[in-house]
Every structure is written in structure tokens, then in C-alpha cells.
Design a protein around this motif. Structure first.
Motif, PDB file in Angstrom:
ATOM      1  N   ARG A  10       0.841  -1.188   0.000  1.00 52.20           N
ATOM      2  CA  ARG A  10       0.000   0.000   0.000  1.00 52.20           C
ATOM      3  C   ARG A  10       0.884   1.248   0.000  1.00 52.20           C
ATOM      4  N   VAL A  11       0.363   2.314  -0.572  1.00 55.79           N
ATOM      5  CA  VAL A  11       1.058   3.599  -0.622  1.00 55.79           C
ATOM      6  C   VAL A  11       0.361   4.553   0.332  1.00 55.79           C
ATOM      7  N   ALA A  12       1.149   5.298   1.105  1.00 53.09           N
ATOM      8  CA  ALA A  12       0.590   6.284   2.030  1.00 53.09           C
ATOM      9  C   ALA A  12       1.121   7.667   1.687  1.00 53.09           C
ATOM     10  N   ASP A  13       0.254   8.667   1.803  1.00 49.04           N
ATOM     11  CA  ASP A  13       0.693  10.050   1.617  1.00 49.04           C
ATOM     12  C   ASP A  13       1.355  10.506   2.914  1.00 49.04           C
ATOM     13  N   GLY A  35      11.828  11.340  -4.783  1.00 45.69           N
ATOM     14  CA  GLY A  35      11.614   9.916  -5.003  1.00 45.69           C
ATOM     15  C   GLY A  35      10.217   9.524  -5.442  1.00 45.69           C
ATOM     16  N   LEU A  36      10.070   8.220  -5.689  1.00 47.68           N
ATOM     17  CA  LEU A  36       8.843   7.608  -6.181  1.00 47.68           C
ATOM     18  C   LEU A  36       8.395   6.542  -5.198  1.00 47.68           C
ATOM     19  N   TRP A  37       7.101   6.543  -4.866  1.00 48.66           N
ATOM     20  CA  TRP A  37       6.530   5.505  -4.002  1.00 48.66           C
ATOM     21  C   TRP A  37       5.462   4.791  -4.818  1.00 48.66           C
ATOM     22  N   PHE A  38       5.668   3.481  -5.022  1.00 49.33           N
ATOM     23  CA  PHE A  38       4.820   2.678  -5.908  1.00 49.33           C
ATOM     24  C   PHE A  38       4.120   1.581  -5.122  1.00 49.33           C
ATOM     25  N   GLY A  39       2.824   1.370  -5.415  1.00 47.66           N
ATOM     26  CA  GLY A  39       2.112   0.265  -4.785  1.00 47.66           C
ATOM     27  C   GLY A  39       0.643   0.252  -5.148  1.00 47.66           C
ATOM     28  N   TRP A  40      -0.091  -0.586  -4.442  1.00 53.55           N
ATOM     29  CA  TRP A  40      -1.525  -0.744  -4.672  1.00 53.55           C
ATOM     30  C   TRP A  40      -2.269   0.484  -4.165  1.00 53.55           C
ATOM     31  N   SER A  41      -3.308   0.871  -4.874  1.00 51.24           N
ATOM     32  CA  SER A  41      -4.104   2.046  -4.517  1.00 51.24           C
ATOM     33  C   SER A  41      -5.057   1.790  -3.362  1.00 51.24           C
ATOM     34  N   ALA A  66       2.772   6.677  -7.054  1.00 50.15           N
ATOM     35  CA  ALA A  66       2.300   5.930  -8.228  1.00 50.15           C
ATOM     36  C   ALA A  66       1.511   4.727  -7.738  1.00 50.15           C
ATOM     37  N   THR A  67       0.243   4.669  -8.100  1.00 50.13           N
ATOM     38  CA  THR A  67      -0.610   3.595  -7.596  1.00 50.13           C
ATOM     39  C   THR A  67      -1.347   2.905  -8.729  1.00 50.13           C
ATOM     40  N   MET A  68      -1.688   1.654  -8.490  1.00 47.82           N
ATOM     41  CA  MET A  68      -2.484   0.875  -9.432  1.00 47.82           C
ATOM     42  C   MET A  68      -3.530   0.082  -8.669  1.00 47.82           C
ATOM     43  N   ARG A 124      14.468   4.895 -13.572  1.00 50.06           N
ATOM     44  CA  ARG A 124      15.602   5.527 -14.210  1.00 50.06           C
ATOM     45  C   ARG A 124      16.839   4.659 -13.990  1.00 50.06           C
ATOM     46  N   PRO A 125      17.851   4.786 -14.840  1.00 46.18           N
ATOM     47  CA  PRO A 125      19.019   3.893 -14.739  1.00 46.18           C
ATOM     48  C   PRO A 125      19.730   3.930 -13.390  1.00 46.18           C
ATOM     49  N   ASP A 126      19.765   5.093 -12.730  1.00 45.86           N
ATOM     50  CA  ASP A 126      20.517   5.177 -11.474  1.00 45.86           C
ATOM     51  C   ASP A 126      19.625   5.117 -10.243  1.00 45.86           C
ATOM     52  N   ASP A 127      18.369   4.707 -10.387  1.00 44.01           N
ATOM     53  CA  ASP A 127      17.468   4.585  -9.242  1.00 44.01           C
ATOM     54  C   ASP A 127      17.970   3.536  -8.251  1.00 44.01           C
ATOM     55  N   ILE A 128      17.625   3.725  -6.991  1.00 47.84           N
ATOM     56  CA  ILE A 128      17.817   2.718  -5.949  1.00 47.84           C
ATOM     57  C   ILE A 128      16.430   2.321  -5.457  1.00 47.84           C
ATOM     58  N   LEU A 129      16.134   1.020  -5.475  1.00 47.16           N
ATOM     59  CA  LEU A 129      14.807   0.533  -5.106  1.00 47.16           C
ATOM     60  C   LEU A 129      14.836  -0.067  -3.707  1.00 47.16           C
ATOM     61  N   TRP A 130      13.773   0.209  -2.947  1.00 49.23           N
ATOM     62  CA  TRP A 130      13.642  -0.365  -1.604  1.00 49.23           C
ATOM     63  C   TRP A 130      12.260  -0.983  -1.497  1.00 49.23           C
ATOM     64  N   VAL A 131      12.210  -2.312  -1.476  1.00 53.87           N
ATOM     65  CA  VAL A 131      10.959  -3.074  -1.442  1.00 53.87           C
ATOM     66  C   VAL A 131      10.648  -3.437   0.008  1.00 53.87           C
ATOM     67  N   GLN A 132       9.356  -3.287   0.372  1.00 51.72           N
ATOM     68  CA  GLN A 132       8.944  -3.479   1.761  1.00 51.72           C
ATOM     69  C   GLN A 132       8.055  -4.706   1.935  1.00 51.72           C
ATOM     70  N   ASP A 133       8.455  -5.605   2.804  1.00 52.23           N
ATOM     71  CA  ASP A 133       7.632  -6.604   3.479  1.00 52.23           C
ATOM     72  C   ASP A 133       7.254  -7.832   2.663  1.00 52.23           C
ATOM     73  N   TYR A 134       6.518  -8.714   3.367  1.00 54.23           N
ATOM     74  CA  TYR A 134       6.308 -10.094   2.921  1.00 54.23           C
ATOM     75  C   TYR A 134       5.420 -10.224   1.703  1.00 54.23           C
ATOM     76  N   HIS A 135       4.656  -9.186   1.378  1.00 53.18           N
ATOM     77  CA  HIS A 135       3.783  -9.264   0.203  1.00 53.18           C
ATOM     78  C   HIS A 135       4.583  -9.337  -1.100  1.00 53.18           C
ATOM     79  N   LEU A 136       5.818  -8.853  -1.088  1.00 53.25           N
ATOM     80  CA  LEU A 136       6.565  -8.637  -2.337  1.00 53.25           C
ATOM     81  C   LEU A 136       7.910  -9.356  -2.361  1.00 53.25           C
TER      82      LEU A 136
END
Length: 469
Positions: A10-13, A35-41, A66-68, A124-136
Motif C-alpha cells: 500500500r502507498v501512504a501520503d 523519489g517515487l513511491w509505488f504500490g496498490w491504490s 504511483a498507484t495501481m 531511471r538507470p541510477d534509481d535505488i529501489l527499496w521493497v517493503q515486506d512479505y507481500h513482495l
């Protein structure tokens, strides 16, 4: 400066007052890098399972959210079925509650693949990604299979069980391989980290390169323990807020002749709530001085009440509370005040500050931030006592708490009695030590230390193929 991309279920504001300390801390580091925060809406749509959903973008300060959406079929399989019907119980050592036969695994894989496909064009090519928790857990492997070369870190917020318990999950080896697709994997405690390294040693013949680095599946992986903290300064501000002060003053007036104990939990079988009530009942039975004196305020906020295991524990908890009040209560005193609802976060510091003892006694927990919030909210001149399960991740850090085994009813009751009788000098000494720990390892330290190490890891080896799990 590389842009940070956070991916979560989930994404939080982070600007909203309802956002928790974690969302605020992530929002700060995201804001600093644009930065960019991506997840379920959080929204469900009536479309075929696995169908691509449009990604909606909007800005929260310098942060892009960014949500879907998800389809109902995907949500039921990915979130309800596999994440919370298999991973949650097994990772909390409850094999008896896991639904292994429901076929949810394909939905879990499908949604992780969908996340990867929708996220990749945004990178972007130089992005650093940080994935959170057991769902992913498989997300990095899915991104690697699509050609993603960026550094990807992962943090598991819940416990990781030892190898033999993890092995009970059918096809658990693909979960292990999925974790090894990350460049840095972080855990809440040293025990969880040890379980991970034992697993990759025994099942993937990982080679120890020293200093937390491992060679496994033809690539280099870093792993470490990063115990999550709270924003102590932000929580102190909450403690001084109007709602918290009002709660504190009302509790002090209403219970001026009582000693308050407090428990604040989600209604979840991992929290040990029935065991806690049995220990409190034992306290009243074995220590007569606590009768007509000690009052336990137990808040159990609703959680996944459409699942039978949660309905069962709700009924058991209500029965125990009723039994204790019926057997020990007086006209002017009820031993237990039980509330099955959520209390506003802005009011909790006042309740914590008015309480002589906090009961944080989960059967298993990744960290448990209530323990740290209780410490942060205390009056340093007259602090309360923390009774803490040794099976909470927080026990590795908060050694000055009274550590208990929640399965041992008599010993837990004895520890609660000690806490109620503890002299102020000892309470101050324990509080000073624990407060120093939570200040030193606050949520900002957690973010900074994880991201600093992730920034130092080697980028994914471009010549290493990664087959989809």
C-alpha cells in the motif's frame, strides 16, 4: 544523487496526519531525492485476473505517488490468500493456521509479476529501489527477469522463521531464491538474520564472504539486521498535544486510586492476548494486594475479521475478559476494560503516560513499536515499567524491560507484580537506558543505515541471467 524508489503493498501520503511514523520517515528520504513511491491504490476493480491496470501518478510535495488498482480475484489470492493465509501464519510460527491447499500461490506470483511490469517503465538507470515486506518477496526476481539492473534492497517487517518451519511452505525454495535476487536484505533482529543465513547455507550452499556478504545463486548478496524504530521527537510532540494531554488527565482523575496497566494491539493471534489475560487473572488470584487496585485497559483494534482464526480469538478474548470481571470485579472496580476498536494515535501517548505498566507480550513479533512508544511517552521522573515478551524483536534491544515468556502464565503474572511494586529509582534507571536505545536507533537511523549500506552494495551483475521464479 540517485532517486529512491519505495515499493510496498500500500502507498501512504506522508503529509497526512493519519500517516504513521514509518510513512513519515520514508516520506522524508523520498522527498530529499525527489523519489517515487509505488504500490496498490487500495481500490478493487472488476476486470480479469492479472490484467494490466493503469498507473496513476500524483505528487505529495517532492514525492511522486504511483498507484495501481487490483482485481478482486488478484486481491483475494495475493493478499488474503497467500500473503495473509500462508506467509503471515508460517512466519509467525503458526503452521496450524496456514492454508497450504488453497492454490493461492499463483495469484501471489501473478501480482508480483504485475507490479514488476508496471513499475519497470517508471525507473531511471541510477534509481535505488527499496521493497517493503512479505507481500513482495519475489518482486526483485521478477524485475531481474525483465532486465532490471538497478540496486534493489528489501526489508522484512515481520519475523523470519528458522529453516525447518520455513520449509513447511510447499515450494518454499522459490521464496528463498526470491530473497536472494536482492542486493541487500534487511531483518528486524539478529535472530531473523541468523535464520536467513542458516537457510541459504543449508539449502543454497551459500558462501560466506564476511561482513554480511554472501555468494549465492552466482551473485553477491548483503544481509543484515536493521531493527526499526520510532520517530522519538515526533512521538514526544504527540505526547504534548491537546488530545494526549486530555487523555492523560482524564485517566489520572478516573483512576487516581488505581494502578493502570495498558495493552495496545491489533486483534491477531500472534499478539498473545488470551495468554495475557490468563496471566492477569493469575495475578489477581495469586496476589490479593492487586485486587481492587490494578486495572488493565486492553485495546484490541479490529483486524481481518472475515478470517475464522480471528473470529475465534475475538470470542475467546471476550469470554476471558467477562470471566475475569465476573469473578473478581466489584461495584466500584472492574479489573479489565476491554475495547475492540481503534483508538486515535494522537490519544495513545496520554494513555501510555498514565499507565504504571505496559504489557507487550506477543507470542511472536517482528519488532513491536508499542513497546518503544510506551518508553518515549513516559514522565522521566515517574516512568512506568515495560513487561515485554522475549519473543518480540524489541527484546533484543530493550534488555532493561522485564522480559517474560508469555506461554508461562505464572511467571508472567509474577513479573507483572514485580512491575507494579517496582521502586521509582529502579524504574528511572531502566527507563533512562531504554530511552537512550530508542533515541539512538530511531526510525531515521533505520532509514539512513539501510540506505547507506544499499548504496555501497555492488550493482546487479549484468552478465548474470535471472530466470523468472
Amino acid at each position: 544523487m540517485s532517486r529512491l524508489v519505495v515499493v510496498s503493498n500500500r502507498v501512504a501520503d506522508p503529509r497526512k496526519t493519519a500517516a504513521g511514523g514509518l510513512a513519515v520517515a520514508l516520506g522524508e528520504v523520498l522527498n530529499n531525492s525527489g523519489g517515487l513511491w509505488f504500490g496498490w491504490s487500495g481500490k478493487l476493480v472488476d476486470r480479469p485476473a492479472g490484467s494490466p491496470q493503469p498507473v496513476r501518478m500524483h505528487h505529495a510535495g517532492q514525492v511522486t505517488l504511483a498507484t495501481m488498482d487490483l482485481t478482486r480475484v488478484d486481491y483475494d489470492a495475493f493478499y488474503v490468500g497467500y500473503s495473509n493465509g500462508v506467509l503471515w501464519p508460517v512466519f509467525h510460527y503458526r503452521l496450524d493456521l496456514a492454508d497450504f491447499d488453497a492454490g493461492y500461490i499463483e495469484g501471489y506470483r501473478r501480482v508480483n509479476q504485475l507490479f514488476a511490469r508496471q513499475l519497470l517503465p517508471l525507473l531511471r538507470p541510477d534509481d535505488i529501489l527499496w521493497v517493503q515486506d512479505y507481500h513482495l518477496i519475489p518482486l526483485a526476481a521478477e524485475l531481474r527477469a525483465l532486465g532490471c539492473q538497478q540496486r534493489i534492497g528489501y526489508f522484512l517487517h515481520i519475523p523470519l522463521p528458522p529453516p525447518l518451519i520455513l520449509a513447511a511452505i510447499p515450494g518454499h525454495d522459490w521464496l528463498v531464491k526470491g530473497l536472494c535476487a536482492y542486493d541487500l536484505v534487511g531483518f528486524q533482529s539478529g535472530a531473523d538474520l541468523e535464520h536467513f543465513t542458516d537457510t541459504i547455507r543449508s539449502e543454497a550452499h551459500a558462501q560466506d564472504l564476511g561482513e554480511g556478504r554472501w555468494r549465492v545463486f552466482n551473485r553477491t548478496l548483503q544481509a543484515g539486521a536493521f531493527p526499526i524504530g520510532i520517530d522519538v521527537q515526533e512521538f514526544n510532540a504527540l505526547t504534548q498535544g491537546i488530545e494526549a494531554v486530555d487523555m492523560y488527565e482524564r485517566m489520572r482523575r478516573e483512576y487516581s486510586r488505581r494502578k493502570l496497566l495498558v495493552g495496545v494491539d491489533r486483534l491477531d493471534y500472534s499478539k498473545g492476548l488470551p495468554q495475557r489475560m490468563r496471566a492477569f487473572r493469575e495475578l489477581l488470584a495469586k496476589y490479593p494486594d492487586t485486587r481492587n487496585s490494578a486495572t488493565l485497559i486492553q485495546i484490541a483494534s479490529p483486524s481481518r475479521e472475515d478470517v475464522s482464526a480471528y473470529t475465534d480469538i475475538l470470542h475467546e478474548l471476550e469470554s476471558l475478559c467477562g470471566s475475569i470481571n465476573g469473578n473478581y470485579g466489584e461495584l466500584e472496580w472492574m479489573p479489565v476494560r476491554y475495547m475492540h476498536r481503534t483508538v486515535a494515535r494522537s490519544r495513545l501517548p496520554g494513555l501510555y503516560r498514565a499507565s504504571r505498566v505496559a504489557l507487550v507480550t506477543p507470542l511472536r513479533d517482528g519488532m513491536n513499536l508499542v513497546a518503544k512508544e510506551f518508553i518515549a511517552s513516559q514522565d522521566p521522573e515517574d516512568p512506568g515499567v515495560l513487561v515485554l515478551s522475549r519473543f518480540a524483536g524489541a527484546a533484543e534491544q530493550l534488555k532493561e524491560a522485564l522480559l517474560v515468556n508469555p506461554y508461562d502464565t505464572e511467571a508472567t503474572a509474577a513479573a507483572i507484580h514485580v512491575a507494579l511494586q517496582m521502586p521509582v529509582e529502579e524504574r528511572r534507571e531502566r527507563h533512562v537506558a531504554m530511552l537512550a536505545t530508542i533515541r539512538r536507533t530511531d526510525v531515521h537511523w533505520w532509514c539512513d543505515s539501510f540506505l547507506h549500506l544499499l548504496g555501497q552494495t555492488e550493482a546487479h551483475e549484468s552478465g548474470t541471467p535471472w530466470l523468472r521464479l
